[in-house]
Write an enzyme that holds these catalytic residues in place. Structure first.
Site, PDB file in Angstrom:
ATOM      1  N   ARG A   1      -8.255  23.114  28.824  1.00  0.00           N
ATOM      2  CA  ARG A   1      -8.875  22.914  30.151  1.00  0.00           C
ATOM      3  C   ARG A   1     -10.203  22.156  30.054  1.00  0.00           C
ATOM      4  O   ARG A   1     -11.169  22.473  30.765  1.00  0.00           O
ATOM      5  CB  ARG A   1      -9.095  24.243  30.879  1.00  0.00           C
TER       6      ARG A   1
ATOM      7  N   SER B   1      -5.892  29.324  39.085  1.00  0.00           N
ATOM      8  CA  SER B   1      -6.732  30.168  38.225  1.00  0.00           C
ATOM      9  C   SER B   1      -8.195  29.897  38.535  1.00  0.00           C
ATOM     10  O   SER B   1      -8.646  28.756  38.419  1.00  0.00           O
ATOM     11  CB  SER B   1      -6.484  29.840  36.748  1.00  0.00           C
TER      12      SER B   1
ATOM     13  N   GLU C   1     -13.198  28.065  36.319  1.00  0.00           N
ATOM     14  CA  GLU C   1     -12.443  26.833  36.055  1.00  0.00           C
ATOM     15  C   GLU C   1     -12.780  25.697  37.035  1.00  0.00           C
ATOM     16  O   GLU C   1     -13.086  24.587  36.623  1.00  0.00           O
ATOM     17  CB  GLU C   1     -10.940  27.123  36.060  1.00  0.00           C
TER      18      GLU C   1
HETATM   19  C1  LIG Z   1      -2.077  27.176  43.590  1.00  0.00           C
HETATM   20  C2  LIG Z   1      -2.708  26.374  42.479  1.00  0.00           C
HETATM   21  C3  LIG Z   1      -2.128  26.369  41.216  1.00  0.00           C
HETATM   22  C4  LIG Z   1      -2.699  25.635  40.167  1.00  0.00           C
HETATM   23  N1  LIG Z   1      -2.103  25.656  38.948  1.00  0.00           N
HETATM   24  C5  LIG Z   1      -2.635  24.974  37.919  1.00  0.00           C
HETATM   25  C6  LIG Z   1      -2.019  25.001  36.620  1.00  0.00           C
HETATM   26  O1  LIG Z   1      -0.979  25.609  36.417  1.00  0.00           O
HETATM   27  N2  LIG Z   1      -2.621  24.314  35.617  1.00  0.00           N
HETATM   28  C7  LIG Z   1      -3.774  23.609  35.801  1.00  0.00           C
HETATM   29  O2  LIG Z   1      -4.267  23.011  34.841  1.00  0.00           O
HETATM   30  N3  LIG Z   1      -4.376  23.559  37.018  1.00  0.00           N
HETATM   31  C8  LIG Z   1      -3.847  24.217  38.072  1.00  0.00           C
HETATM   32  N4  LIG Z   1      -4.446  24.199  39.297  1.00  0.00           N
HETATM   33  C9  LIG Z   1      -5.697  23.439  39.479  1.00  0.00           C
HETATM   34  C10 LIG Z   1      -5.505  22.018  40.043  1.00  0.00           C
HETATM   35  O3  LIG Z   1      -4.303  21.915  40.761  1.00  0.00           O
HETATM   36  C11 LIG Z   1      -5.525  20.961  38.957  1.00  0.00           C
HETATM   37  O4  LIG Z   1      -6.736  21.030  38.248  1.00  0.00           O
HETATM   38  C12 LIG Z   1      -5.355  19.545  39.523  1.00  0.00           C
HETATM   39  O5  LIG Z   1      -5.283  18.605  38.482  1.00  0.00           O
HETATM   40  C13 LIG Z   1      -6.486  19.150  40.460  1.00  0.00           C
HETATM   41  O6  LIG Z   1      -6.109  17.962  41.118  1.00  0.00           O
HETATM   42  P1  LIG Z   1      -6.846  17.462  42.419  1.00  0.00           P
HETATM   43  O7  LIG Z   1      -6.340  16.113  42.728  1.00  0.00           O
HETATM   44  O8  LIG Z   1      -6.723  18.485  43.496  1.00  0.00           O
HETATM   45  O9  LIG Z   1      -8.337  17.369  41.907  1.00  0.00           O
HETATM   46  P2  LIG Z   1      -9.664  17.765  42.668  1.00  0.00           P
HETATM   47  O10 LIG Z   1      -9.691  19.239  42.871  1.00  0.00           O
HETATM   48  O11 LIG Z   1      -9.855  16.911  43.857  1.00  0.00           O
HETATM   49  O12 LIG Z   1     -10.737  17.375  41.578  1.00  0.00           O
HETATM   50  C14 LIG Z   1     -10.868  18.118  40.376  1.00  0.00           C
HETATM   51  C15 LIG Z   1     -11.927  17.441  39.499  1.00  0.00           C
HETATM   52  O13 LIG Z   1     -11.423  16.189  39.075  1.00  0.00           O
HETATM   53  C16 LIG Z   1     -12.277  15.134  39.505  1.00  0.00           C
HETATM   54  N5  LIG Z   1     -11.374  14.033  39.879  1.00  0.00           N
HETATM   55  C17 LIG Z   1     -10.334  14.074  40.737  1.00  0.00           C
HETATM   56  N6  LIG Z   1      -9.709  12.889  40.757  1.00  0.00           N
HETATM   57  C18 LIG Z   1     -10.349  12.085  39.896  1.00  0.00           C
HETATM   58  C19 LIG Z   1     -10.182  10.730  39.472  1.00  0.00           C
HETATM   59  N7  LIG Z   1      -9.186   9.957  39.932  1.00  0.00           N
HETATM   60  N8  LIG Z   1     -11.075  10.223  38.576  1.00  0.00           N
HETATM   61  C20 LIG Z   1     -12.089  10.981  38.101  1.00  0.00           C
HETATM   62  N9  LIG Z   1     -12.307  12.254  38.454  1.00  0.00           N
HETATM   63  C21 LIG Z   1     -11.438  12.808  39.336  1.00  0.00           C
HETATM   64  C22 LIG Z   1     -13.078  15.688  40.668  1.00  0.00           C
HETATM   65  O14 LIG Z   1     -14.339  15.041  40.772  1.00  0.00           O
HETATM   66  C23 LIG Z   1     -13.225  17.140  40.252  1.00  0.00           C
HETATM   67  O15 LIG Z   1     -14.287  17.272  39.350  1.00  0.00           O
HETATM   68  C24 LIG Z   1      -3.889  24.898  40.383  1.00  0.00           C
HETATM   69  C25 LIG Z   1      -4.489  24.899  41.657  1.00  0.00           C
HETATM   70  C26 LIG Z   1      -3.896  25.627  42.706  1.00  0.00           C
HETATM   71  C27 LIG Z   1      -4.522  25.599  44.078  1.00  0.00           C
END
Ligand SMILES: Cc1cc2nc3c(=O)[nH]c(=O)nc-3n(C[C@H](O)[C@H](O)[C@H](O)COP(=O)(O)OP(=O)(O)OC[C@H]3O[C@@H](n4cnc5c(N)ncnc54)[C@H](O)[C@@H]3O)c2cc1C
Length: 339
Positions: free
Chosen positions: A165, A239, A335
């Site tokens: 992570r 998480s 996280e």
């Molecule tokens: C129900 C649920 C289940 C989940 N299960 C998992 C799991 O099993 N495993 C896991 O690892 N995570 C999990 N997550 C967390 C999350 O889905 C992941 O971390 C996912 O990759 C976040 O994507 P996002 O586009 O929503 O990013 P955001 O939440 O919008 O951003 C997350 C971070 O990434 C940065 N960011 C986003 N896009 C970019 C880009 N293009 N360039 C540079 N920086 C960027 C943002 O600035 C921020 O710091 C879960 C979340 C939820 C709500």
């Protein structure tokens, strides 16, 4: 390019908390990203990059700068070899639709990461992972805008310093790069056992002995649906805490405190302790603290049931961290990142 003013960040984050962003806009191309950063620089405004907002917590004071939502599309096969297919994916694509598409192509490498919310471009940030796979296993490279030098470039997998992570994108170079596309290399072979414990148990319990990409995807979706709340119904970020990593010298003491503590040898002098187990032992599973519910099926997940502020969430988080520290001497880590 449309720019909106004073927009509640809770509308763009799955925990549905936080104040307003002064400006919010969308980038549909890599060039948009550069333009937004140049304009922000000219106006001396900070920029925050948002994907789907599923791993970001917004604070009550909001963000006095420009939030840029990455919406860059793209899905292009860049190499097709006898055993593998390499695909370049736009950072704004929904991660799970990419997983579905590659499973439909009978490719393996990300099928166990089915149903993770968010965008493809965010996947490398915390080295997303689930059920024994993580993006570090298949990522070839990430194309990115470097906001420090105002240039575009390619970061190879080895440049990203992927860990559990974690990567350079959320540690050493936090906020520096905007990922505009990722390139992943997937295998044409069927998924091979041994699978991750919980996944193998589901397969055994359901008498499944043939392992196609689609079967693994379906199994993962079934497991996730049974124990993870849907953020559209119950606001959450998956998480809320990372699993704890402890040094081998801590193991004896932890076993003295709780002889049944689960410890997974990582083979490098460290052990992984499931933080959900620690939180459950600390008595929080199912509890409601300041409008934040510790999920009754998975204590790693915090649900915003009736909290109205980041402050409420921080109170609940700190109560959990403090009690786990007092009971086990382990400091658990949040996280999701914060804006
Ligand atoms: C129900 C649920 C289940 C989940 N299960 C998992 C799991 O099993 N495993 C896991 O690892 N995570 C999990 N997550 C967390 C999350 O889905 C992941 O971390 C996912 O990759 C976040 O994507 P996002 O586009 O929503 O990013 P955001 O939440 O919008 O951003 C997350 C971070 O990434 C940065 N960011 C986003 N896009 C970019 C880009 N293009 N360039 C540079 N920086 C960027 C943002 O600035 C921020 O710091 C879960 C979340 C939820 C709500």
């Amino acid at each position: 390019m449309d720019i909106h003013t004073d927009i509640p960040l809770k509308n763009y984050t799955t925990m549905r908390l936080g104040g307003n962003a002064k400006y919010i806009t969308e980038a549909h191309t890599a060039e948009d990203v550069a333009t937004i950063y140049q304009n922000a620089k000219a106006q001396n405004l900070p920029v925050f990059v948002l994907g789907g907002g599923s791993n970001v917590i917004a604070k009550d004071e909001g963000f006095a700068g420009i939030v840029v939502r990455i919406r860059i599309p793209g899905f292009e096969v860049v190499a097709d070899e006898p055993g593998s297919t390499t695909i370049r994916i736009g950072a704004g694509e929904q991660w799970d639709s990419i997983v579905k598409r590659t499973v439909d192509m009978n490719l393996s490498g990300i099928e166990a990461m089915s149903a993770i919310p968010g965008t493809a471009g965010a996947a490398p940030i915390q080295n997303v992972g689930a059920y024994g796979q993580e993006i570090a296993d298949t990522l070839v490279s990430a194309e990115a805008y470097d906001s420090l030098t105002n240039t575009f470039g390619t970061l190879e997998n080895s440049d990203c310093d992927f860990k559990y992570r974690d990567s350079i994108f959320r540690s050493r170079d936090k906020g520096r790069y905007v990922i505009t596309s990722i390139t992943i290399k997937l295998s044409k072979n069927q998924p091979q056992p041994p699978f991750y414990e919980a996944l193998q148990k589901y397969l055994d319990d359901n008498g499944i002995k043939i392992y196609t990409q689609q079967i693994i995807r379906d199994a993962v979706i079934a497991i996730r649906t049974s124990k993870l709340p849907d953020p559209k119904v119950n606001p959450n970020t998956g998480s809320f805490f990372k699993n704890a990593i402890v040094d081998s010298w801590q193991v004896d003491n932890l076993k003295r405190i709780s002889p049944d503590i689960p410890l997974y040898d990582m083979g490098d002098g460290h052990y992984k302790v499931p933080t959900g187990w620690l939180i459950e032992r600390a008595g929080f599973k199912g509890q409601l603290i300041n409008g934040i519910r510790v999920h009754d099926k998975n204590a790693l997940v915090l649900i915003n049931e009736s909290a109205t502020s980041y402050h409420d969430l921080a109170y609940a988080r700190n109560a959990i961290i403090d009690k786990v520290r007092d009971m086990f001497g382990i400091i658990i880590e949040q996280e999701p990142l914060e804006i």
